[in-house]
Write an enzyme that holds these catalytic residues in place. Sequence first.
Site, PDB file in Angstrom:
ATOM      1  CB  SER A 191      -0.909   0.012   1.234  1.00  0.00           C
ATOM      2  OG  SER A 191      -0.134  -0.044   2.418  1.00  0.00           O
ATOM      3  CD  GLU A 241      -3.855   3.165  -5.211  1.00  0.00           C
ATOM      4  OE1 GLU A 241      -4.047   4.385  -5.156  1.00  0.00           O
ATOM      5  OE2 GLU A 241      -3.152   2.547  -4.384  1.00  0.00           O
TER       6      GLU A 241
END
Length: 297
Positions: A124, A157
Site C-alpha cells: 500500500s 491501483e
Amino acid sequence: MTNDERPSAFKTIAVIGTGQMGAGIAQACAATGAHVIAVDPDHAQRERAKLGIGKSLAKLAEKGLVHDPAGIEARIKFSAKIDDAEPADLVIEAIVEDMAAKRALWEELDVICPPDTIFATNTSSLSVGEQAAATDRAAAFLGLHFFNPVPMMALVEVVSTDALDPKVLGRAIALVRTMGKTPVLAQDTPGFVVNRLLVPYLLDAARAAEAKVATTTDLDAGMKLGAGHPMGPLMLLDFVGIDTVVRIADIFHRAFKEERHRAPAILTAMVGRGELGRKSGKGFYDWTGKEPVARPL
C-alpha cells in the site's frame, strides 16, 4: 455476467500470504476462473482464510453476485510451501508491510518461479521498484494494490515502474477488469493515489480526536453528514488498522520529511496497547458486540 463466468487473464495465480487481504485476493482471483495457490506457512492462518472465503462466497451467492461458490472454493489450493508457487503465471504478494521481508520473499521466488512468471506486490505504500530490484525481472514486476474487503471493493491501483514491460501492464489491467474491478494507473511514488491523499486526512482526524475537538461519534458524524463520506475517519482508521496507518505514516515521514506525516501520539499509544481497530476488537470503537460502540478518548 457474474464474476465467476469471466475468463481469466491468467491460468494459475499464486497468492503469498493468507491474511485478510491475501484471502480476499485469492478469492477474487479464483472467481475469474484461475486456479489459485494460496501460500502461508501458518496453519491456523490458512484455516482462518478457508473459513473466511467460504463465508464471503456464501454472502455473495445470496446476493446473486456469484453463481458457483463451490466451484470458486475448489479452485483455491492452500499450501504451507512457497515452492508450490512454481507453476504460477502470476504471483501476488500479500505479506507484512515491511521492505526487508518483501525483498527476502522476492529473492526466494525469483529462484523458484520460471523467468516468464509475472510478480506483483499488494503493497500500500512501499516502493515497487525497490522490491523489483531484489529480482532479475524488473520488466515483469508491478504493483497491484487491492482494497479491503477485496471481494467488494471495486478499485485496484495498478502501479508501474519505468522498467515495466507495457505488455505486462496490459495483462495486469486485463486481470483487474476480469475481476469486475476498475484499474487506476499510478506511478511508483509513496502511497500511490489513494493513500497519498487518505492517510494525511486520517492523521488529521486522529489529531482532532487527541485535541478533543469533538467526541469520536461527532467527529465521524461531521465528516459523514458534512462532507458526504460513507464512513467517518475514526471508524475508517479502525477498519484499515491503526497499526497499518502508523506504518504508512512512518514511511511517508521518511520519504517526504514533513511533520504532517508523523503519526500522532494517540495512534502510537493505541498500537502499543494492542488497540489496532476492528481486527483486535478495540480501537476508537469497541467491536466486541453486535454493533461498534465509540470508546471514550
